[in-house]
Each structure stands twice: as C-alpha cells, then as structure tokens.
Design a protein around this motif. Structure first.
Motif, mmCIF file in Angstrom:
data_model
loop_
_atom_site.group_PDB
_atom_site.id
_atom_site.type_symbol
_atom_site.label_atom_id
_atom_site.label_comp_id
_atom_site.label_asym_id
_atom_site.label_seq_id
_atom_site.Cartn_x
_atom_site.Cartn_y
_atom_site.Cartn_z
ATOM 1 N N GLU A 34 0.840 -1.192 0.000
ATOM 2 C CA GLU A 34 0.000 0.000 0.000
ATOM 3 C C GLU A 34 0.876 1.243 0.000
ATOM 4 O O GLU A 34 1.911 1.284 0.657
ATOM 5 C CB GLU A 34 -0.887 0.003 1.245
ATOM 6 N N LEU A 35 0.437 2.253 -0.732
ATOM 7 C CA LEU A 35 1.099 3.551 -0.780
ATOM 8 C C LEU A 35 0.043 4.602 -0.452
ATOM 9 O O LEU A 35 -1.081 4.537 -0.955
ATOM 10 C CB LEU A 35 1.681 3.797 -2.176
ATOM 11 N N SER A 36 0.405 5.568 0.399
ATOM 12 C CA SER A 36 -0.554 6.631 0.721
ATOM 13 C C SER A 36 0.120 7.989 0.624
ATOM 14 O O SER A 36 1.319 8.130 0.876
ATOM 15 C CB SER A 36 -1.153 6.433 2.119
ATOM 16 N N LEU A 37 -0.668 8.981 0.263
ATOM 17 C CA LEU A 37 -0.205 10.358 0.146
ATOM 18 C C LEU A 37 -1.361 11.262 0.562
ATOM 19 O O LEU A 37 -2.495 11.067 0.123
ATOM 20 C CB LEU A 37 0.219 10.659 -1.292
ATOM 21 N N ALA A 38 -1.054 12.230 1.445
ATOM 22 C CA ALA A 38 -2.118 13.112 1.926
ATOM 23 C C ALA A 38 -1.558 14.489 2.253
ATOM 24 O O ALA A 38 -0.349 14.665 2.420
ATOM 25 C CB ALA A 38 -2.791 12.524 3.160
ATOM 26 N N TRP A 39 -2.457 15.443 2.361
ATOM 27 C CA TRP A 39 -2.154 16.798 2.824
ATOM 28 C C TRP A 39 -2.848 16.954 4.162
ATOM 29 O O TRP A 39 -4.004 16.570 4.346
ATOM 30 C CB TRP A 39 -2.667 17.817 1.818
ATOM 31 N N SER A 40 -2.142 17.528 5.145
ATOM 32 C CA SER A 40 -2.696 17.757 6.476
ATOM 33 C C SER A 40 -2.589 19.240 6.810
ATOM 34 O O SER A 40 -1.605 19.895 6.454
ATOM 35 C CB SER A 40 -1.912 16.928 7.498
ATOM 36 N N HIS A 41 -3.599 19.753 7.512
ATOM 37 C CA HIS A 41 -3.583 21.157 7.928
ATOM 38 C C HIS A 41 -3.920 21.242 9.411
ATOM 39 O O HIS A 41 -4.901 20.654 9.869
ATOM 40 C CB HIS A 41 -4.586 21.991 7.124
ATOM 41 N N GLU A 42 -3.105 21.982 10.170
ATOM 42 C CA GLU A 42 -3.306 22.223 11.608
ATOM 43 C C GLU A 42 -4.073 23.527 11.787
ATOM 44 O O GLU A 42 -3.681 24.558 11.241
ATOM 45 C CB GLU A 42 -1.955 22.311 12.319
ATOM 46 N N PHE A 43 -5.168 23.484 12.553
ATOM 47 C CA PHE A 43 -5.989 24.668 12.769
ATOM 48 C C PHE A 43 -5.762 25.338 14.119
ATOM 49 O O PHE A 43 -6.202 26.449 14.333
ATOM 50 C CB PHE A 43 -7.480 24.314 12.646
ATOM 51 N N MET A 44 -5.095 24.654 15.052
ATOM 52 C CA MET A 44 -4.980 25.210 16.408
ATOM 53 C C MET A 44 -3.535 25.598 16.725
ATOM 54 O O MET A 44 -2.923 26.327 15.975
ATOM 55 C CB MET A 44 -5.574 24.233 17.422
ATOM 56 N N ASP A 45 -3.000 25.127 17.851
ATOM 57 C CA ASP A 45 -1.680 25.543 18.336
ATOM 58 C C ASP A 45 -0.571 25.157 17.358
ATOM 59 O O ASP A 45 -0.433 23.994 17.003
ATOM 60 C CB ASP A 45 -1.377 24.912 19.697
ATOM 61 N N ASP A 46 0.222 26.143 16.940
ATOM 62 C CA ASP A 46 1.380 25.858 16.090
ATOM 63 C C ASP A 46 2.680 26.250 16.794
ATOM 64 O O ASP A 46 3.743 26.232 16.204
ATOM 65 C CB ASP A 46 1.268 26.552 14.731
ATOM 66 N N GLN A 47 2.580 26.600 18.082
ATOM 67 C CA GLN A 47 3.755 26.983 18.855
ATOM 68 C C GLN A 47 3.504 26.662 20.326
ATOM 69 O O GLN A 47 2.471 27.026 20.875
ATOM 70 C CB GLN A 47 4.046 28.472 18.682
ATOM 71 N N THR A 48 4.446 25.961 20.958
ATOM 72 C CA THR A 48 4.286 25.634 22.368
ATOM 73 C C THR A 48 4.824 26.751 23.251
ATOM 74 O O THR A 48 5.686 27.522 22.834
ATOM 75 C CB THR A 48 5.025 24.327 22.718
ATOM 76 N N LYS A 49 4.293 26.833 24.468
ATOM 77 C CA LYS A 49 4.742 27.815 25.456
ATOM 78 C C LYS A 49 5.039 27.080 26.755
ATOM 79 O O LYS A 49 4.272 26.213 27.166
ATOM 80 C CB LYS A 49 3.660 28.862 25.712
ATOM 81 N N THR A 50 6.151 27.425 27.379
ATOM 82 C CA THR A 50 6.521 26.853 28.664
ATOM 83 C C THR A 50 6.693 27.995 29.653
ATOM 84 O O THR A 50 7.420 28.947 29.380
ATOM 85 C CB THR A 50 7.842 26.053 28.554
ATOM 86 N N ALA A 51 6.018 27.885 30.781
ATOM 87 C CA ALA A 51 6.114 28.920 31.817
ATOM 88 C C ALA A 51 6.746 28.319 33.058
ATOM 89 O O ALA A 51 6.520 27.157 33.390
ATOM 90 C CB ALA A 51 4.731 29.471 32.142
ATOM 91 N N GLY A 52 7.554 29.117 33.712
ATOM 92 C CA GLY A 52 8.197 28.650 34.931
ATOM 93 C C GLY A 52 8.883 29.793 35.641
ATOM 94 O O GLY A 52 8.753 30.964 35.263
ATOM 95 N N SER A 53 9.620 29.443 36.696
ATOM 96 C CA SER A 53 10.370 30.448 37.437
ATOM 97 C C SER A 53 11.746 29.879 37.761
ATOM 98 O O SER A 53 11.891 28.684 38.012
ATOM 99 C CB SER A 53 9.631 30.840 38.712
ATOM 100 N N ILE A 54 12.765 30.736 37.729
ATOM 101 C CA ILE A 54 14.149 30.321 37.942
ATOM 102 C C ILE A 54 14.565 30.726 39.350
ATOM 103 O O ILE A 54 14.466 31.896 39.735
ATOM 104 C CB ILE A 54 15.072 30.942 36.883
#
Length: 187
Positions: free
Chosen positions: A106-126
């Motif tokens: 089997e061979l497959s080919l598709a296009w995917s599109h992301e509608f939500m978060d495209d960047q992660t955020k990390t919060a903290g304190s040093i």
C-alpha cells in the motif's frame, strides 16, 4: 489516551556557577480521530481509497521542579491543543501467493492542515532569579504537512494477518517518522 513519562537533564554554566539539573514529569494526551473513505476499483488489480480525516488532540503536561542547583527551574503545567484535517488517498494491490496467502502493498499520500496551536509555550520560574516568572516560546511549525506512507500486509488463508507500515510527516524544517507493526487475529 496516552500517558507520557519524561526525564530531563541539562547543564547550566555561567561565570558564577555550573549546575547539573535534572527533573522528571508526566503528561496525559487524549486523541479523537474520525476518518471516512470510499474504496474505488481501478482496473482489475488496484484499489484507490480517497479519504478525509479529522483529528483532535490535547496534551496536558504536569508541573515539575528541577533539582541540582541554583539555576533550577520550577515549571508550570501546560496544555496544548491540536485540530488537524487530512485529505488524501491510499492505493493498494493484493498479490496472491502460491500458498494461498495474500500480500498487499500500500502507498498513501495526503495533505494535512493544523488549525490550532502551532507553537508551544513553557512557563516557569528560575530559583537564582528569586523565582521570577519566565515564559519560553517553542519553535513555530508550519500548519501544512505532506503525509507519505508505505505499508505491506501479509494475510494467511485463516484468520491471521501481519502488517508493517512506515509513515512520514513532512513540513518545512521538520520531518516526523512513525513505524508500526501489527499482528491481527480475527475470531
């Protein structure tokens, strides 16, 4: 549902200190996926299946504290959401073996599109900065991807089948690889 367990280890070196920091934490991921497709016979040997899929996923990461020195960070819990669509097709052709078993590439080919978060955020304190809050943005990824897959299924005359698949998700500056082996016994 997937439960993730992570361990981190990093070294922070400045003119005033060198800290070997460690931490461990978990995350929970919930995913719901739906796909619709319709197989179409192409000639006498091939089957083409155009399809559309929808996938929602939420990843919730637990808060955790690093240990090992003054540069340690106390991380807040985070949550990220993903909603993707996929539009593509699979092409397969069964091959009968002398034993009566069937081998189906089997061979497959598709296009995917992301509608939500495209960047992660990390919060903290040093700790060394008197626990001053910090937010770090992860790398931004492309919302569009090509999904390319190859697979092979071996089915005996009975109820047993063995499948192997390789899938790649290709974006600008990112390639993700997934391999899967599946043994199936129908009863």
């Amino acid at each position: 549902y997937t439960r993730h367990q992570y361990k981190d280890q990093r070294t922070v070196t400045t003119a005033l200190l060198t800290d070997n920091l460690t931490g461990s934490y978990g995350a929970d991921q919930f995913t719901v996926r739906s796909e619709a497709g319709y197989p179409v016979q192409v000639g006498s040997r091939f089957t083409a299946t155009p399809y559309l899929n929808l996938t929602y996923s939420n990843l919730s990461t637990n808060a955790y504290n690093e240990s090992g020195g003054d540069a340690r960070t106390n991380y807040s819990s985070t949550s990220s959401d993903s909603f993707k669509t996929g539009l593509g097709a699979r092409v397969s052709t069964p091959v009968k073996l002398e034993s009566g078993a069937t081998l189906t590439p089997e061979l497959s080919l598709a296009w995917s599109h992301e509608f939500m978060d495209d960047q992660t955020k990390t919060a903290g304190s040093i700790a060394v900065l008197n626990d001053a809050p910090q937010t770090t943005l992860g790398g931004k990824t492309s919302r569009d991807a090509a999904l390319i897959g190859v697979g092979m299924t071996f089915a005996n005359q009975g109820n047993l089948s063995l499948s192997g698949n390789y899938d790649a998700e290709v974006k600008s500056d990112y390639v993700g690889h997934t391999g899967r082996l599946q043994v199936r016994y129908a009863f």
